[in-house]
Design a protein around this motif. Structure first.
Motif, PDB file in Angstrom:
ATOM      1  N   UNK A   1     121.577  -7.700  12.691  1.00  0.00           N
ATOM      2  CA  UNK A   1     122.769  -7.193  13.395  1.00  0.00           C
ATOM      3  C   UNK A   1     124.015  -7.438  12.554  1.00  0.00           C
ATOM      4  N   UNK A   2     124.193  -8.678  12.080  1.00  0.00           N
ATOM      5  CA  UNK A   2     125.342  -8.997  11.235  1.00  0.00           C
ATOM      6  C   UNK A   2     125.291  -8.247   9.916  1.00  0.00           C
ATOM      7  N   UNK A   3     124.082  -8.094   9.374  1.00  0.00           N
ATOM      8  CA  UNK A   3     123.929  -7.410   8.095  1.00  0.00           C
ATOM      9  C   UNK A   3     124.276  -5.930   8.203  1.00  0.00           C
ATOM     10  N   UNK A   4     123.840  -5.280   9.276  1.00  0.00           N
ATOM     11  CA  UNK A   4     124.172  -3.868   9.480  1.00  0.00           C
ATOM     12  C   UNK A   4     125.668  -3.684   9.691  1.00  0.00           C
TER      13      UNK A   4
ATOM     14  N   UNK B   1     123.422  -8.091  -2.035  1.00  0.00           N
ATOM     15  CA  UNK B   1     123.225  -9.420  -1.445  1.00  0.00           C
ATOM     16  C   UNK B   1     123.607  -9.478   0.040  1.00  0.00           C
ATOM     17  N   UNK B   2     123.629  -8.319   0.687  1.00  0.00           N
ATOM     18  CA  UNK B   2     123.982  -8.289   2.113  1.00  0.00           C
ATOM     19  C   UNK B   2     122.975  -9.080   2.948  1.00  0.00           C
ATOM     20  N   UNK B   3     121.734  -9.193   2.445  1.00  0.00           N
ATOM     21  CA  UNK B   3     120.696  -9.901   3.205  1.00  0.00           C
ATOM     22  C   UNK B   3     120.947 -11.405   3.302  1.00  0.00           C
ATOM     23  N   UNK B   4     121.873 -11.925   2.515  1.00  0.00           N
ATOM     24  CA  UNK B   4     122.157 -13.369   2.563  1.00  0.00           C
ATOM     25  C   UNK B   4     123.082 -13.733   3.721  1.00  0.00           C
TER      26      UNK B   4
ATOM     27  N   UNK C   1     111.571  -0.617   6.641  1.00  0.00           N
ATOM     28  CA  UNK C   1     112.647   0.339   6.915  1.00  0.00           C
ATOM     29  C   UNK C   1     113.688  -0.259   7.852  1.00  0.00           C
ATOM     30  N   UNK C   2     113.336  -1.321   8.550  1.00  0.00           N
ATOM     31  CA  UNK C   2     114.227  -1.932   9.532  1.00  0.00           C
ATOM     32  C   UNK C   2     114.899  -3.199   9.017  1.00  0.00           C
ATOM     33  N   UNK C   3     114.606  -3.602   7.783  1.00  0.00           N
ATOM     34  CA  UNK C   3     115.100  -4.869   7.246  1.00  0.00           C
ATOM     35  C   UNK C   3     115.952  -4.636   5.994  1.00  0.00           C
ATOM     36  N   UNK C   4     117.178  -5.122   6.021  1.00  0.00           N
ATOM     37  CA  UNK C   4     118.101  -4.921   4.905  1.00  0.00           C
ATOM     38  C   UNK C   4     117.579  -5.553   3.616  1.00  0.00           C
ATOM     39  N   UNK C   5     116.908  -6.697   3.723  1.00  0.00           N
ATOM     40  CA  UNK C   5     116.443  -7.419   2.537  1.00  0.00           C
ATOM     41  C   UNK C   5     115.440  -6.590   1.730  1.00  0.00           C
ATOM     42  N   UNK C   6     114.634  -5.769   2.419  1.00  0.00           N
ATOM     43  CA  UNK C   6     113.638  -4.942   1.745  1.00  0.00           C
ATOM     44  C   UNK C   6     114.142  -3.527   1.467  1.00  0.00           C
ATOM     45  N   UNK C   7     114.792  -2.927   2.470  1.00  0.00           N
ATOM     46  CA  UNK C   7     115.174  -1.525   2.315  1.00  0.00           C
ATOM     47  C   UNK C   7     116.343  -1.353   1.350  1.00  0.00           C
ATOM     48  N   UNK C   8     117.251  -2.305   1.312  1.00  0.00           N
ATOM     49  CA  UNK C   8     118.369  -2.209   0.370  1.00  0.00           C
ATOM     50  C   UNK C   8     117.868  -2.284  -1.067  1.00  0.00           C
ATOM     51  N   UNK C   9     116.903  -3.164  -1.333  1.00  0.00           N
ATOM     52  CA  UNK C   9     116.332  -3.239  -2.676  1.00  0.00           C
ATOM     53  C   UNK C   9     115.610  -1.941  -3.019  1.00  0.00           C
TER      54      UNK C   9
ATOM     55  N   UNK D   1     128.007  -5.536   8.382  1.00  0.00           N
ATOM     56  CA  UNK D   1     128.620  -5.687   7.061  1.00  0.00           C
ATOM     57  C   UNK D   1     128.373  -4.448   6.210  1.00  0.00           C
ATOM     58  N   UNK D   2     127.166  -3.868   6.305  1.00  0.00           N
ATOM     59  CA  UNK D   2     126.860  -2.636   5.572  1.00  0.00           C
ATOM     60  C   UNK D   2     127.781  -1.512   6.032  1.00  0.00           C
ATOM     61  N   UNK D   3     128.039  -1.435   7.331  1.00  0.00           N
ATOM     62  CA  UNK D   3     128.929  -0.393   7.873  1.00  0.00           C
ATOM     63  C   UNK D   3     130.343  -0.522   7.319  1.00  0.00           C
ATOM     64  N   UNK D   4     130.813  -1.760   7.213  1.00  0.00           N
ATOM     65  CA  UNK D   4     132.141  -1.998   6.625  1.00  0.00           C
ATOM     66  C   UNK D   4     132.147  -1.573   5.156  1.00  0.00           C
ATOM     67  N   UNK D   5     131.097  -1.945   4.433  1.00  0.00           N
ATOM     68  CA  UNK D   5     130.984  -1.547   3.027  1.00  0.00           C
ATOM     69  C   UNK D   5     130.922  -0.030   2.886  1.00  0.00           C
TER      70      UNK D   5
END
Length: 425
Positions: free
Chosen positions: A34-37, A15-18, A397-405, A39-43
């Motif tokens: 930017x914020x999502x990446x 749910x990082x895309x939210x 490939x550049x969007x967390x909402x699609x690539x994370x899924x 947060x992903x880096x922290x995770x």
């Protein structure tokens, strides 16, 4: 608490895309990625520490030597690093590379977290997806219902209704990918309440796709329907024919709902948008994409080995697209991930990315030849089909909402087919 750590980490990744563009008054970014990446880096840091303790005896290099699919992803990132040497804007290359590295690390961490929870991963993946499709489709449908039905506005295709995606196309493909989960449940569950809930979510998802008016997503939806009905016919099972009728009823209900919301408009906007397919030269977005593709092909021909440098397409694109650029808007993406990677990091990198995406598809198709059924492998095939279509005309490939899924889906593929053996198992 330790028992639930992998579940918590997986849910946070999913749910990082939210995460919005504005975090209270502390953080603001022009692009929510930017914020999502961040947060992903922290995770990634937290996930690495956890997995290092759990899998301290596992040798990643040994796994990569035995698995060319995972190795191909690592080589893509290595070639991206090499391409910085020829990049005109090395700062932009480093920024883009950091995003790709974040996705690479998250891929391996999600994969090993899925191994950690083992058999329950598939059920957890289904549960997360059902929650996500509820959030995404209902959020968009309610926004449009409030605008058109409550406030009396005309139904329009607007990024105001993009939901959690960067634009309506991104949100449409995100919803389409996830709505395949309730379709899978409809075909496989014997629980009547779960089937009713699935039909409800399917109808809501289809309605969102119609309301967002993404031609590419609707064409992808038609492709998915063709694959499902081919599978139903080849499996030749009565229960699958009956459930296909439920699916048809869902899409009929969604289309009737769309017509109700679109009632004030003089024309059917979806039909109007599709009418340009017969005359593509009359459609500006089609012409733009053709220009981007031809520019990328020319760039690949001129720089076949290392490309123009990762992240530098937005600079090179000005040369190829100067005749269609309006104002200060420049093409950030080729709108085809395969061409963009080949243009930025070279032909070898582009071919490796094609292999990385299509490898699971080939494995699944080989299995389906022997057994036609709507199993989990077929679900992954449908998800990958949608992702491939999205990659051909957008930039998932550049969007967390699609690539994370996509990453979660590949992890499901690995859990089902077990191409990796860990020492601890």
């Amino acid at each position: 608490m330790k028992k639930y750590t992998p579940y918590i980490l997986l849910a946070l990744y999913f749910f990082v895309y939210t995460i919005p563009q504005n975090l209270l008054t502390i953080v603001h970014s022009y692009d929510k990625i930017v914020n999502q990446i961040f947060f992903i880096s922290v995770l990634n840091i937290v996930g690495f520490i956890y997995l290092f303790k759990e899998y301290k005896n596992v040798n990643i290099l040994d796994i990569l030597k035995q698995n060319y699919h995972l190795l191909s992803y690592c080589v893509i990132i290595f070639l991206a690093m090499l391409s910085i040497t020829v990049a005109e804007n090395k700062v932009e290359s480093l920024i883009t590379l950091s995003r790709y590295l974040s996705f690479l690390f998250s891929f391996f961490i999600i994969l090993f977290l899925s191994f950690k929870i083992n058999k329950t991963y598939l059920y957890f993946f289904l549960s997360l997806s059902m929650i996500a499709i509820f959030i995404e489709s209902f959020f968009i449908n309610l926004m449009i219902f409030d605008s058109v039905i409550i406030n009396g506005n005309f139904l329009e295709r607007s990024n105001e209704f993009r939901g959690f995606g960067g634009n309506v196309n991104i949100s449409s493909f995100s919803i389409l990918s996830k709505c395949l989960i309730p379709i899978y449940i409809l075909f496989n569950s014997n629980n009547k309440y779960l089937k009713i809930l699935s039909c409800f979510f399917i109808s809501s998802s289809f309605l969102s796709i119609f309301l967002l008016m993404s031609r590419a997503a609707i064409l992808a939806l038609i492709t998915v329907f063709i694959l499902i009905f081919l599978n139903v016919v080849l499996s030749n099972k009565k229960k699958n024919y009956i459930k296909s009728i439920y699916l048809i009823l869902c899409i009929c209900f969604s289309f009737l709902s769309y017509n109700y919301i679109n009632d004030k408009n003089i024309t059917n906007i979806v039909s109007e948008r599709f009418s340009t397919i017969a005359d593509p030269q009359s459609d500006a977005s089609v012409n733009q994409r053709v220009t981007y593709y031809s520019g990328a092909l020319s760039s690949i021909k001129e720089n076949p080995l290392l490309g123009i440098g990762i992240g530098n397409w937005k600079i090179q694109s000005i040369v190829f697209s100067k005749d269609i650029i309006e104002g200060y808007t420049i093409p950030y993406f080729v709108h085809n991930d395969f061409l963009q990677l080949a243009a930025e990091i070279g032909i070898i990198g582009g071919l490796l990315y094609i292999f990385f995406i299509f490898y699971p598809v080939i494995i699944i198709l080989k299995k389906l030849v022997n057994s036609f059924q709507f199993d989990f492998n077929f679900l992954i095939l449908l998800i990958l089909t949608v992702f491939i279509i999205d990659s051909l005309i957008n930039f998932p490939i550049d969007r967390a909402i699609n690539f994370t899924f996509f990453i979660f889906s590949i992890a499901a593929f690995y859990n089902i087919n077990k191409p990796i053996r860990l020492n601890e198992e």
